[in-house]
Design a protein around this motif. Structure first.
Motif, PDB file in Angstrom:
ATOM      1  N   UNK A 155       0.836  -1.196   0.000  1.00 46.39           N
ATOM      2  CA  UNK A 155       0.000   0.000   0.000  1.00 46.39           C
ATOM      3  C   UNK A 155       0.872   1.247   0.000  1.00 46.39           C
ATOM      4  N   UNK A 156       0.593   2.163  -0.918  1.00 46.16           N
ATOM      5  CA  UNK A 156       1.341   3.413  -1.006  1.00 46.16           C
ATOM      6  C   UNK A 156       2.580   3.308  -1.851  1.00 46.16           C
ATOM      7  N   UNK A 157       3.012   2.080  -2.150  1.00 46.18           N
ATOM      8  CA  UNK A 157       4.225   1.895  -2.930  1.00 46.18           C
ATOM      9  C   UNK A 157       3.964   2.269  -4.375  1.00 46.18           C
ATOM     10  N   UNK A 158       4.851   2.987  -4.967  1.00 47.81           N
ATOM     11  CA  UNK A 158       4.745   3.319  -6.372  1.00 47.81           C
ATOM     12  C   UNK A 158       4.091   4.644  -6.655  1.00 47.81           C
ATOM     13  N   UNK A 159       3.534   5.314  -5.636  1.00 47.64           N
ATOM     14  CA  UNK A 159       2.840   6.569  -5.886  1.00 47.64           C
ATOM     15  C   UNK A 159       3.778   7.665  -6.351  1.00 47.64           C
ATOM     16  N   UNK A 160       5.044   7.583  -5.929  1.00 51.50           N
ATOM     17  CA  UNK A 160       6.006   8.614  -6.313  1.00 51.50           C
ATOM     18  C   UNK A 160       6.991   8.125  -7.360  1.00 51.50           C
ATOM     19  N   UNK A 161       6.723   6.935  -7.920  1.00 48.70           N
ATOM     20  CA  UNK A 161       7.641   6.373  -8.888  1.00 48.70           C
ATOM     21  C   UNK A 161       7.379   6.965 -10.265  1.00 48.70           C
TER      22      UNK A 161
ATOM     23  N   UNK B  68      -7.997  -9.704 -13.588  1.00 53.99           N
ATOM     24  CA  UNK B  68      -7.164  -9.686 -12.385  1.00 53.99           C
ATOM     25  C   UNK B  68      -8.048  -9.623 -11.152  1.00 53.99           C
ATOM     26  N   UNK B  69      -7.551 -10.146 -10.056  1.00 51.65           N
ATOM     27  CA  UNK B  69      -8.242 -10.001  -8.778  1.00 51.65           C
ATOM     28  C   UNK B  69      -7.292  -9.388  -7.765  1.00 51.65           C
ATOM     29  N   UNK B  70      -7.851  -8.666  -6.805  1.00 51.50           N
ATOM     30  CA  UNK B  70      -7.034  -8.031  -5.772  1.00 51.50           C
ATOM     31  C   UNK B  70      -7.896  -7.526  -4.628  1.00 51.50           C
ATOM     32  N   UNK B  71      -7.251  -7.233  -3.527  1.00 49.88           N
ATOM     33  CA  UNK B  71      -7.975  -6.710  -2.361  1.00 49.88           C
ATOM     34  C   UNK B  71      -8.319  -5.242  -2.567  1.00 49.88           C
ATOM     35  N   UNK B  72      -9.546  -4.898  -2.275  1.00 51.29           N
ATOM     36  CA  UNK B  72      -9.957  -3.506  -2.463  1.00 51.29           C
ATOM     37  C   UNK B  72      -9.270  -2.575  -1.475  1.00 51.29           C
ATOM     38  N   UNK B  73      -8.711  -3.144  -0.371  1.00 48.23           N
ATOM     39  CA  UNK B  73      -8.004  -2.316   0.604  1.00 48.23           C
ATOM     40  C   UNK B  73      -6.682  -1.791   0.062  1.00 48.23           C
ATOM     41  N   UNK B  74      -6.148  -2.444  -0.962  1.00 50.10           N
ATOM     42  CA  UNK B  74      -4.875  -2.027  -1.526  1.00 50.10           C
ATOM     43  C   UNK B  74      -5.131  -0.921  -2.545  1.00 50.10           C
ATOM     44  N   UNK B  75      -5.026   0.310  -2.103  1.00 48.46           N
ATOM     45  CA  UNK B  75      -5.343   1.451  -2.964  1.00 48.46           C
ATOM     46  C   UNK B  75      -4.365   1.579  -4.127  1.00 48.46           C
ATOM     47  N   UNK B  76      -3.139   1.106  -3.945  1.00 47.54           N
ATOM     48  CA  UNK B  76      -2.162   1.237  -5.022  1.00 47.54           C
ATOM     49  C   UNK B  76      -2.530   0.374  -6.220  1.00 47.54           C
ATOM     50  N   UNK B  77      -3.082  -0.818  -5.956  1.00 44.95           N
ATOM     51  CA  UNK B  77      -3.418  -1.686  -7.079  1.00 44.95           C
ATOM     52  C   UNK B  77      -4.617  -1.137  -7.835  1.00 44.95           C
ATOM     53  N   UNK B  78      -5.577  -0.543  -7.127  1.00 47.21           N
ATOM     54  CA  UNK B  78      -6.705   0.059  -7.830  1.00 47.21           C
ATOM     55  C   UNK B  78      -6.253   1.294  -8.606  1.00 47.21           C
ATOM     56  N   UNK B  79      -5.225   1.981  -8.082  1.00 52.27           N
ATOM     57  CA  UNK B  79      -4.686   3.132  -8.805  1.00 52.27           C
ATOM     58  C   UNK B  79      -3.974   2.681 -10.071  1.00 52.27           C
ATOM     59  N   UNK B  80      -3.301   1.536 -10.020  1.00 56.19           N
ATOM     60  CA  UNK B  80      -2.604   1.013 -11.195  1.00 56.19           C
ATOM     61  C   UNK B  80      -3.578   0.619 -12.301  1.00 56.19           C
ATOM     62  N   UNK B  81      -4.727   0.081 -11.904  1.00 56.33           N
ATOM     63  CA  UNK B  81      -5.626  -0.524 -12.881  1.00 56.33           C
ATOM     64  C   UNK B  81      -6.913   0.251 -13.145  1.00 56.33           C
TER      65      UNK B  81
END
Length: 259
Positions: free
Chosen positions: A193-199, A227-240
């Motif tokens: 979570x939060x990883x990649x936001x500043x990349x 793809x499937x993922x946890x909705x709690x992971x905001x970074x993955x929803x931001x990616x996709x």
């Protein structure tokens, strides 16, 4: 080697509506193939918001997919397992498993399942062995392609291997008569979570989710990414979800599973 599901063989109940939505998306891509189009997202013929969550918008190419989100224990992996290995009679009759080009199940406790080079090699092996895209076998024999899969090389540059050994060969093959899908379960594993936001967009992908998002423009228009993922992971929803960019893919259908 392809990573499989620990739930394979277990009975699955309900969620029939999700399979209908996946069928709808595959049918639209198939219709676009028949019509000689690339599935452009800007038109008015796109599928409606497919359940539970807000529409993720539109993009500029035929590379769109389905994102299944839910909390822990909501049945994401069970649903993905049923999609590949149907346990119920209606699952076999549905026939969706026959349209699977390749699959991958990520598990946080198993480092091999979130390894980028292993992911790429697993896809190559499945596509070659599946026979759904016959010309792929010939394409993958190219020495330049094989060099990217060599031990050490694939580990050093999995992004280039994914492009040269999976995406570009598929794009150069004759499209199948019917749209196929690529399934990646728990794509958020390895993405904190939060990883990649500043990349920056030039950064090398560090997870399977980032790898897919970074190369979404090269996905064939006849291939549906699921793809499937946890909705709690905001970074993955931001990616996709959100606005499409070089390293952000549009998952036009966002399916929310209740806990």
């Amino acid at each position: 080697m392809a990573q499989t599901s620990l739930l394979q063989g277990k009975r699955f109940y309900c969620r029939e509506w999700v399979f209908h939505k996946i069928q709808h998306c595959l049918q639209e891509k198939t219709n676009n193939l028949v019509a000689g189009t690339s599935g452009t997202l800007g038109g008015s013929s796109g599928p409606p918001n497919t359940g539970g969550g807000p529409s993720s918008g539109t993009g500029k190419s035929g590379s769109w997919g389905v994102l299944l989100v839910g909390g822990p224990g909501s049945g994401k992996t069970a649903l993905c397992t049923e999609l590949i290995w149907p346990s119920a009679p209606q699952g076999a009759h549905r026939g969706l498993h026959q349209l699977c080009l390749a699959f991958h199940f990520c598990r946080a406790e198993d480092a091999d399942t979130v390894c980028l080079s292993g992911f790429v090699r697993g896809l190559v092996a499945q596509i070659r062995g599946g026979g759904l895209v016959p010309q792929y076998e010939e394409k993958i024999r190219d020495p330049a392609v094989q060099s990217a899969l060599q031990p050490g090389e694939c580990e050093r540059n999995p992004s280039e291997a994914f492009k040269r050994c999976v995406l570009l060969p598929l794009l150069s093959c004759k499209p199948p008569a019917q749209a196929l899908f690529l399934l990646v379960d728990s794509v958020d594993e390895g993405v904190k979570a939060g990883e990649g936001e500043s990349r920056s967009s030039s950064s090398s992908p560090r997870s399977i989710g980032e790898l897919l998002a970074a190369h979404h423009e090269l996905l064939p228009p006849w291939l549906l990414l699921i793809c499937s993922g946890r909705r709690q992971n905001k970074n993955i929803t931001k990616l996709f979800t959100g606005e499409p960019t070089h390293n952000h893919m549009i998952m036009r259908s966002l399916v929310c599973l209740s806990d």
